[in-house]
Write a protein that holds these residues in place. Structure first.
Motif, PDB file in Angstrom:
ATOM      1  N   GLY A  92      -8.445  10.745   8.053  1.00  0.00           N
ATOM      2  CA  GLY A  92      -7.028  10.590   8.378  1.00  0.00           C
ATOM      3  C   GLY A  92      -6.180  10.131   7.209  1.00  0.00           C
ATOM      4  N   TYR A  93      -6.795   9.729   6.062  1.00  0.00           N
ATOM      5  CA  TYR A  93      -6.001   9.374   4.887  1.00  0.00           C
ATOM      6  C   TYR A  93      -5.238  10.608   4.430  1.00  0.00           C
ATOM      7  CZ  TYR A  93      -4.804   8.429   0.037  1.00  0.00           C
ATOM      8  OH  TYR A  93      -4.108   8.285  -1.145  1.00  0.00           O
ATOM      9  N   PRO A  94      -3.961  10.508   4.070  1.00  0.00           N
ATOM     10  CA  PRO A  94      -3.176   9.303   3.772  1.00  0.00           C
ATOM     11  C   PRO A  94      -2.356   8.760   4.943  1.00  0.00           C
ATOM     12  CG  PRO A  94      -1.992  11.220   2.997  1.00  0.00           C
ATOM     13  CD  PRO A  94      -3.277  11.729   3.575  1.00  0.00           C
ATOM     14  N   ASP A  95      -2.536   9.337   6.139  1.00  0.00           N
ATOM     15  CA  ASP A  95      -1.823   8.776   7.291  1.00  0.00           C
ATOM     16  C   ASP A  95      -2.444   7.455   7.728  1.00  0.00           C
ATOM     17  OD1 ASP A  95      -0.003  10.931   7.482  1.00  0.00           O
ATOM     18  OD2 ASP A  95      -1.573  12.147   8.401  1.00  0.00           O
ATOM     19  N   LYS A  96      -3.662   7.185   7.251  1.00  0.00           N
ATOM     20  CA  LYS A  96      -4.299   5.887   7.402  1.00  0.00           C
ATOM     21  C   LYS A  96      -4.501   5.293   6.006  1.00  0.00           C
ATOM     22  CE  LYS A  96      -6.838   6.821  11.676  1.00  0.00           C
ATOM     23  NZ  LYS A  96      -8.205   6.864  12.310  1.00  0.00           N
ATOM     24  N   PRO A  97      -4.347   3.971   5.855  1.00  0.00           N
ATOM     25  CA  PRO A  97      -4.460   3.385   4.511  1.00  0.00           C
ATOM     26  C   PRO A  97      -5.897   3.428   3.995  1.00  0.00           C
ATOM     27  CG  PRO A  97      -4.272   1.658   6.162  1.00  0.00           C
ATOM     28  CD  PRO A  97      -4.043   2.955   6.890  1.00  0.00           C
ATOM     29  N   PRO A  98      -6.092   3.559   2.688  1.00  0.00           N
ATOM     30  CA  PRO A  98      -7.444   3.514   2.123  1.00  0.00           C
ATOM     31  C   PRO A  98      -7.975   2.086   2.138  1.00  0.00           C
ATOM     32  CG  PRO A  98      -5.842   3.599   0.366  1.00  0.00           C
ATOM     33  CD  PRO A  98      -5.069   3.723   1.654  1.00  0.00           C
ATOM     34  N   ARG A  99      -9.287   1.970   2.043  1.00  0.00           N
ATOM     35  CA  ARG A  99      -9.922   0.650   1.934  1.00  0.00           C
ATOM     36  C   ARG A  99     -10.249   0.420   0.461  1.00  0.00           C
ATOM     37  NH1 ARG A  99     -11.605   2.241   7.194  1.00  0.00           N
ATOM     38  NH2 ARG A  99     -13.225   3.624   6.394  1.00  0.00           N
ATOM     39  N   LYS A 139       1.491  -2.181  -1.126  1.00  0.00           N
ATOM     40  CA  LYS A 139       1.710  -0.820  -1.612  1.00  0.00           C
ATOM     41  C   LYS A 139       1.204   0.199  -0.603  1.00  0.00           C
ATOM     42  CE  LYS A 139       3.145  -0.273  -5.167  1.00  0.00           C
ATOM     43  NZ  LYS A 139       4.528  -0.075  -5.693  1.00  0.00           N
ATOM     44  N   CYS A 140       0.057  -0.081   0.022  1.00  0.00           N
ATOM     45  CA  CYS A 140      -0.492   0.832   1.028  1.00  0.00           C
ATOM     46  C   CYS A 140       0.434   0.936   2.239  1.00  0.00           C
ATOM     47  CB  CYS A 140      -1.883   0.381   1.456  1.00  0.00           C
ATOM     48  SG  CYS A 140      -3.167   0.626   0.201  1.00  0.00           S
ATOM     49  N   GLU A 141       1.031  -0.172   2.630  1.00  0.00           N
ATOM     50  CA  GLU A 141       1.984  -0.145   3.749  1.00  0.00           C
ATOM     51  C   GLU A 141       3.235   0.651   3.372  1.00  0.00           C
ATOM     52  OE1 GLU A 141       2.829  -4.134   4.833  1.00  0.00           O
ATOM     53  OE2 GLU A 141       0.785  -4.593   5.512  1.00  0.00           O
ATOM     54  N   GLU A 142       3.696   0.470   2.152  1.00  0.00           N
ATOM     55  CA  GLU A 142       4.909   1.160   1.693  1.00  0.00           C
ATOM     56  C   GLU A 142       4.690   2.672   1.627  1.00  0.00           C
ATOM     57  OE1 GLU A 142       7.627   1.461  -2.392  1.00  0.00           O
ATOM     58  OE2 GLU A 142       6.143  -0.149  -2.155  1.00  0.00           O
ATOM     59  N   TYR A 143       3.489   3.091   1.219  1.00  0.00           N
ATOM     60  CA  TYR A 143       3.213   4.510   1.007  1.00  0.00           C
ATOM     61  C   TYR A 143       2.429   5.131   2.164  1.00  0.00           C
ATOM     62  CZ  TYR A 143       4.895   4.821  -3.801  1.00  0.00           C
ATOM     63  OH  TYR A 143       5.684   4.852  -4.918  1.00  0.00           O
ATOM     64  N   LEU A 144       2.383   4.489   3.303  1.00  0.00           N
ATOM     65  CA  LEU A 144       1.629   5.035   4.429  1.00  0.00           C
ATOM     66  C   LEU A 144       2.151   6.437   4.775  1.00  0.00           C
ATOM     67  CD1 LEU A 144      -0.622   4.322   6.426  1.00  0.00           C
ATOM     68  CD2 LEU A 144       1.139   3.551   8.015  1.00  0.00           C
ATOM     69  N   GLY A 145       1.207   7.397   4.835  1.00  0.00           N
ATOM     70  CA  GLY A 145       1.578   8.789   5.063  1.00  0.00           C
ATOM     71  C   GLY A 145       1.735   9.580   3.779  1.00  0.00           C
ATOM     72  N   GLN A 146       1.623   8.902   2.634  1.00  0.00           N
ATOM     73  CA  GLN A 146       1.734   9.569   1.334  1.00  0.00           C
ATOM     74  C   GLN A 146       0.524   9.178   0.476  1.00  0.00           C
ATOM     75  OE1 GLN A 146       5.734   9.107  -0.542  1.00  0.00           O
ATOM     76  NE2 GLN A 146       6.131   7.742   1.193  1.00  0.00           N
ATOM     77  N   PRO A 147       0.125  10.020  -0.480  1.00  0.00           N
ATOM     78  CA  PRO A 147      -0.941   9.636  -1.415  1.00  0.00           C
ATOM     79  C   PRO A 147      -0.551   8.363  -2.160  1.00  0.00           C
ATOM     80  CG  PRO A 147      -0.507  11.990  -1.560  1.00  0.00           C
ATOM     81  CD  PRO A 147       0.572  11.405  -0.697  1.00  0.00           C
ATOM     82  N   VAL A 148      -1.499   7.436  -2.310  1.00  0.00           N
ATOM     83  CA  VAL A 148      -1.155   6.123  -2.869  1.00  0.00           C
ATOM     84  C   VAL A 148      -2.131   5.669  -3.948  1.00  0.00           C
ATOM     85  CG1 VAL A 148      -2.489   4.771  -1.197  1.00  0.00           C
ATOM     86  CG2 VAL A 148      -0.408   3.796  -2.175  1.00  0.00           C
ATOM     87  N   ILE A 149      -3.146   6.465  -4.247  1.00  0.00           N
ATOM     88  CA  ILE A 149      -4.196   6.001  -5.162  1.00  0.00           C
ATOM     89  C   ILE A 149      -3.638   5.717  -6.546  1.00  0.00           C
ATOM     90  CG2 ILE A 149      -6.379   6.594  -6.271  1.00  0.00           C
ATOM     91  CD1 ILE A 149      -7.033   8.284  -3.802  1.00  0.00           C
ATOM     92  N   PHE A 150      -2.790   6.601  -7.074  1.00  0.00           N
ATOM     93  CA  PHE A 150      -2.232   6.380  -8.410  1.00  0.00           C
ATOM     94  C   PHE A 150      -1.428   5.088  -8.443  1.00  0.00           C
ATOM     95  CE2 PHE A 150       1.057   6.849 -11.670  1.00  0.00           C
ATOM     96  CZ  PHE A 150       0.277   7.117 -12.778  1.00  0.00           C
ATOM     97  N   GLU A 151      -0.660   4.819  -7.386  1.00  0.00           N
ATOM     98  CA  GLU A 151       0.132   3.584  -7.335  1.00  0.00           C
ATOM     99  C   GLU A 151      -0.772   2.356  -7.282  1.00  0.00           C
ATOM    100  OE1 GLU A 151       0.969   6.367  -5.853  1.00  0.00           O
ATOM    101  OE2 GLU A 151       2.891   6.676  -6.871  1.00  0.00           O
TER     102      GLU A 151
END
Length: 260
Positions: free
Chosen positions: A63-70, A94-106
């Motif tokens: 479900g990532y990126p609609d679910k936050p990564p661990r 940052k994970c909360e801010e980008y929920l639903g979007q790719p966030v690994i680079f951030e």
């Protein structure tokens, strides 16, 4: 590969940026389930000025990126718990801010920014037992252990002297000509110019340390307790180390009935 095109695009971009620094983990179907990368501070590609590091381990749940990564920070070097706690908190935000979007680079950027701001080891030099202050000359080994340059020079000089003395005691056919310096913490081989290290001044804390020692009240109480314990053991009998390393066995007083 991944079922979500957003994740596929994100991983491709990360591979292009990080290249060999990025390891992607996959399941038995070849689907990406996580990644790890070792993060260093920004130092304009001068690796000798990178004094801290941390391994960033990211798990991609279904479900990532609609679910936050661990996210897990592993094997930190030169960082204290307060810095790691700050990084953890900022990653969650940052994970909360980008929920639903790719966030690994951030997430990687968050870690890099904190490492850059904390690019001075927060541990102690295990040789002098003092920490590192702004203005201290210190050395980082390839195994990421830290020493004041002045302290390491003294340690290596003494180690080589002891090595030579031990070699002189051996028959010629057993002697080893080359001295191999090792890390005082993990014993990994290290290579340094002792002459250059010796030019470094002593640690600031060493030069500012008081010349005379005054025991604290807590230490005085401990000394009294240890003195009382010593006398108690001596009265009851035990091995006591006296002057000139002479070991004496004191006799335990007999009881009223004559038994020991």
């Amino acid at each position: 590969m991944h079922d979500d095109e957003r994740v596929v695009d994100e991983l491709e971009a990360l591979k292009a940026i990080l290249m060999d620094e990025l390891t992607v983990k996959t399941d038995e179907r070849g689907i990406a389930i996580g990644l790890e990368t070792e993060v260093f501070p920004w130092t304009a590609l001068d690796t000798q000025q990178q004094f801290v590091r941390v391994m960033l381990d990211i798990e991609l749940p279904p479900g990532y990126p609609d679910k936050p990564p661990r996210v897990c920070l592993r094997n930190p070097r030169g960082l204290d718990d307060s810095v790691l706690d700050t990084i953890d908190q900022q990653i969650r935000e940052k994970c909360e801010e980008y929920l639903g979007q790719p966030v690994i680079f951030e997430i990687i950027e968050v870690v890099k920014e904190n490492l850059t701001a904390s690019n001075v080891p927060c541990c102690q030099c295990c040789i002098c037992l003092y920490g590192f202050r702004e203005g201290d000359h210190f050395t980082k080994t390839h195994c990421y252990h830290y020493f004041h340059s002045h302290c390491l020079a003294g340690h290596l000089t003494a180690s080589e002297r002891i090595f030579r003395e031990e070699q002189d005691k051996l028959p010629a056919w057993q002697q080893t000509e080359k001295f191999q310096a090792v890390c005082p913490v993990c014993r990994a081989p290290i290579k340094y110019d002792v002459t250059e290290l010796s030019t470094a001044p002593p640690p600031i804390d060493v030069t500012e340390a008081p010349r005379s020692f005054e025991p604290s009240e807590e230490l005085r109480v401990l000394q009294q307790q240890m003195a009382a314990l010593f006398l108690h053991q001596k009265r009851r009998g035990g091995i006591i180390q006296e002057e000139n390393h002479l070991l004496l066995l004191t006799d335990e007083p007999a009881t009223a009935g004559g038994n020991r």
